[in-house]
Write a protein that holds these residues in place. Sequence first.
Motif, mmCIF file in Angstrom:
data_model
loop_
_atom_site.group_PDB
_atom_site.id
_atom_site.type_symbol
_atom_site.label_atom_id
_atom_site.label_comp_id
_atom_site.label_asym_id
_atom_site.label_seq_id
_atom_site.Cartn_x
_atom_site.Cartn_y
_atom_site.Cartn_z
ATOM 1 N N ARG A 163 1.068 -1.118 0.184
ATOM 2 C CA ARG A 163 0.148 0.095 0.021
ATOM 3 C C ARG A 163 0.811 1.497 0.371
ATOM 4 N N ARG A 164 0.374 2.759 -0.637
ATOM 5 C CA ARG A 164 1.165 3.566 -0.720
ATOM 6 C C ARG A 164 0.322 4.314 0.521
ATOM 7 N N ASP B 10 -5.514 5.170 -1.565
ATOM 8 C CA ASP B 10 -4.599 4.864 -2.550
ATOM 9 C C ASP B 10 -3.806 6.491 -2.585
ATOM 10 N N ARG B 11 -4.521 7.717 -1.889
ATOM 11 C CA ARG B 11 -4.007 8.336 -1.703
ATOM 12 C C ARG B 11 -3.913 8.988 0.038
#
Length: 209
Positions: free
Chosen positions: A148-149, A154-155
């Motif tokens: 995961r980022r 994904d933000r």
Amino acid sequence: MAEFRLHGFGESGNAYKVALMLELCGADWELVPVAFFQGATRAESWRQSVNEMGEVPVLEHRGEVLTQSGVILDYLATVLGKFGARGEQEGREIWRWILFDNHKFTSFYATLRFLYGLQKTGETPVTEFLRGRAKATFGIFEKHLEGRRFVVGDRLTIADLSLCGYAYYDEETGINRADFPNIEAWKARIAATPGWKHPYELMPRAAIG
Ligand SMILES: N[C@@H](CCC(=O)N[C@@H](CS)C(=O)NCC(=O)O)C(=O)O
């Protein structure tokens, strides 16, 4: 007077969570410095006039006084329209991680850092216990970040801003950060966000010496 007034001090990662949110949103904000190490938050007058819970951060905005970093982040995501949830399910997921942060991730680590890194107590049964709990909690978060980022979706969201409150301080805690490479990579991703600043750049230290 600035639109947002944040009561805090440089060493407070809980205040940093809010300061970073305000900064990344480009908000008009100012710090109300709190003489924490001189006992300001323990004074009865401070508790009566600022926060009955005896804690920073405290945010003043439009006549409202908010406390608890998670609640403040949620409020700011609404009024500033950034880093909040897209939908109810995501909102619950963000709150799940903010609660995990407040209950375990920040609390064990911040208390360890306060004793071992700032008060320099040396090793005691308490610091040993806190380090064990902090490492176990880091391990859970390290696993969550695999592939995961960011914490949710994904933000960058307020879940990341909550969990990263104590990530950038480098006072000694006896924990080897290299043991948690996913957390280190996540920290670097947040630090690469335009407008990011280190806690001591956003708020002066309160400790003498
Ligand atoms: N859950 C609270 C924790 C706040 C907190 O513990 N703040 C510390 C400074 S970083 C504090 O004021 N502690 C005073 C005390 O516990 O007596 C939040 O996220 O705002």
